[in-house]
Scaffold this active site. Structure first.
Site, PDB file in Angstrom:
ATOM      1  CD  GLN A 315      -3.022  -1.048   0.295  1.00 31.47           C
ATOM      2  OE1 GLN A 315      -3.224  -0.002  -0.336  1.00 31.47           O
ATOM      3  NE2 GLN A 315      -3.763  -2.132   0.113  1.00 31.47           N
ATOM      4  CE1 TYR A 346      -8.676 -10.700  -7.043  1.00 36.01           C
ATOM      5  CE2 TYR A 346     -10.312 -10.922  -5.308  1.00 36.01           C
ATOM      6  CZ  TYR A 346      -9.972 -10.998  -6.634  1.00 36.01           C
ATOM      7  OH  TYR A 346     -10.920 -11.365  -7.562  1.00 36.01           O
ATOM      8  CG  ASP A 367      -1.747 -11.838  -4.033  1.00 32.79           C
ATOM      9  OD1 ASP A 367      -2.320 -10.825  -3.615  1.00 32.79           O
ATOM     10  OD2 ASP A 367      -1.087 -11.864  -5.099  1.00 32.79           O
ATOM     11  CG  ASP A 419      -7.373  -5.000  -0.741  1.00 32.91           C
ATOM     12  OD1 ASP A 419      -7.855  -4.194  -1.565  1.00 32.91           O
ATOM     13  OD2 ASP A 419      -6.377  -4.735  -0.039  1.00 32.91           O
ATOM     14  CB  CYS A 446      -8.196   0.376  -4.776  1.00 33.84           C
ATOM     15  SG  CYS A 446      -7.733  -0.989  -5.840  1.00 33.84           S
TER      16      CYS A 446
END
Ligand SMILES: C[S@@+](CC[C@H](N)C(=O)[O-])C[C@H]1O[C@@H](n2cnc3c(N)ncnc32)[C@H](O)[C@@H]1O
Length: 490
Positions: A315, A346, A367, A419, A446
């Site tokens: 991030q 994710y 992931d 995510d 996002c």
């Protein structure tokens, strides 16, 4: 006789024809006119700020609660107003002009981060669902702890910067970006100086020539040092040119360097992918393998030492993302009593999942990026003993996770955490979430457009109901919003 002076030609604006001429009443010189324009602009800016603050206090039915977790945040924050007035439209047009081609995309909405189109759209969306949508906004400067900057030749010099809006030209003043952590700006300056000293050739998009394409500077916030990755326009079989050999040698002498990596990625045309997936295309030259970051999460009864080698997702705004983690902990179902089985898709290096371990019986994080596995396992090794047996990791895409039955009826799953990247979840993933036995879905988004699409796909079958939605400005100044949403079975 002294030669007669011809009046100097005005370089800037011409005097508008309809204004009073010299000698007429109300005449203003060019300087006076310029000052008047400045004063008007200042007044407009003030109004912008005032309108925003007013909307935030009074609200307009859009449930615009603004939280700022930085006391020193002095730039105006503005809640969305559902209707755009003519003046607002005019201002928007002016801003558009100002931010047209050539400006820094990271700073486009910095004067009023909550007025960017995506925030406004999100507020309108949740307002139309009569759902509160509080927004958290953190510091407007120095929040960025990772930056990926293209290297290009500008006016004969080597420069690193973001692509200016609508162009593939780098913005020249990236080393002075107010969003960057100071170590990024210092790193850019040092690198620019050393590249010129060593004769490094920047990448040229038109010809595909040049040696250096990108630098990725990742800041170790605790140590105040930088992990640097140089992305080269070379294959690993090609010999490193003397210029780059010299550069890497000199970079190691920079006192703020923590580690140095080379990534070989020879691609002819400009590609949005800065890295390729070939594990052999990396060369670790100096320093530790990974940044170790321990987020300070309110109420967390243990510590997580996250690992960030340069080839995993991190991030960019660690401080703001910590606020999301805190809210995820508060919103965990069953009061977070340690009895839920969680599957995380994710998951990156476990940034969210590893911070809710005390609240769950088991965690399967996953992931597609294979580099996450070691990072995750190294972090788990340092957890308090009682938590170490709870988590496990699958290096699988979300699509493969659901195809392999991790969300099926037989699987132990009470809570799903997703995510995804900006494009949201694949159809097959949404279908599996719909058909799973999970009682709760925590969705961190996002990409707002993709979220709206996924929300519809989740709710349309009547199996999920959106209960909570909160916004977080992770990139103040850019047109974006991160949404934390909690769905429960309807
Ligand atoms: C927005 S990041 C979130 C990662 C993590 N939650 C964090 O906060 O650091 C998205 C992650 O999705 C991963 N990813 C992208 N496409 C994927 C896919 N189809 N399946 C699984 N993971 C994917 C990326 O590798 C990245 O780690």
């Amino acid at each position: 006789m002294a030669p007669q002076k011809t009046p100097p030609k005005s370089k800037g604006r011409k005097r508008p024809k309809d204004l009073p001429k010299k000698g007429e009443e109300g005449y203003l010189s060019l300087t006076q006119l310029r000052n008047r324009r400045k004063r008007k602009k200042q007044k407009r800016d003030k109004e912008d700020a005032g309108a925003g603050a007013g909307a935030a206090e009074g609200g307009d039915g859009a449930a615009a609660v603004i939280t700022s977790y930085c006391g020193s945040n002095t730039v105006a924050v503005a809640a969305a107003s559902a209707s755009i007035t003519t003046t607002a439209a005019k201002k928007k047009k002016n801003k558009k002009k100002k931010h047209a081609k050539g400006s820094n995309p990271d700073q486009k909405y910095i004067r009023a981060p909550l007025k960017c189109p995506t925030v406004v759209a999100a507020q309108q969306h949740f307002s139309s669902l009569s759902l509160p949508y509080p927004i958290t906004l953190g510091p407007l400067t120095r929040w960025r702890n990772i930056s990926k900057l293209p290297c290009r030749s500008v006016n004969g010099g080597v420069k690193f910067g973001l692509f200016a809006l609508g162009t593939h030209d780098v913005t020249v003043r990236s080393s002075q970006s107010p969003a960057h952590h100071v170590k990024i700006n210092e790193g850019v300056l040092e690198l620019e100086r050393l590249c010129e000293e060593c004769g490094v050739k920047p990448f040229q998009e038109s010809s595909g020539e040049g040696e250096l394409k990108f630098v990725i500077i990742n800041v170790d916030r605790a140590a105040k040092k930088a992990q640097m990755t140089l992305v080269l326009n070379l294959t690993k079989d090609e010999e490193l040119p003397t210029s780059l050999v010299e550069l890497t040698k000199k970079l190691k002498g920079w006192e703020s360097l923590s580690s140095l990596f080379l990534h070989y990625n020879k691609v002819w045309k400009h590609s949005n992918a800065i890295f390729n997936f070939d594990a052999d295309s990396w060369n670790h030259l100096h320093g530790p393998q990974a940044i170790v970051e321990t987020l300070v999460v309110d109420g967390l009864p243990y510590s997580v030492n996250l690992r960030f080698p340069p080839n995993v997702f991190r991030q960019a705004n660690g401080a703001a993302f910590t606020k999301i983690i805190e809210r995820v902990r508060t919103l965990m179902p069953e009061g977070g009593d340690g009895n839920v089985n969680v599957v995380e898709l994710y998951g990156g290096v476990g940034t969210i999942g590893l911070h809710v371990l005390d609240m769950c019986k088991s965690l399967i994080s996953s992931d597609e990026n294979l580099n996450n596995v070691k990072a995750f396992e190294d972090a788990v090794k340092e957890l308090p003993k009682k938590f170490r047996r709870k988590p496990s990791y699958k290096q699988l895409s979300a699509e493969s996770m659901v195809k392999e039955g991790y969300l099926d009826g037989g699987a132990k799953v009470d809570v799903v955490i997703v995510d995804p990247p900006r494009k949201g979840c694949d159809d097959v993933v949404v279908n599996a979430i719909n058909n799973s036995k999970a009682k709760s879905l925590i969705y961190v988004s996002c990409g707002f457009e993709a979220f709206v699409r996924d929300q519809k796909r989740l709710e349309d079958e009547g199996k999920w109901k959106l209960k909570v939605a909160e916004g977080f400005v992770l990139f103040p100044g850019a047109d974006a919003i991160e949404t934390l949403a909690v769905f429960e079975r309807s």
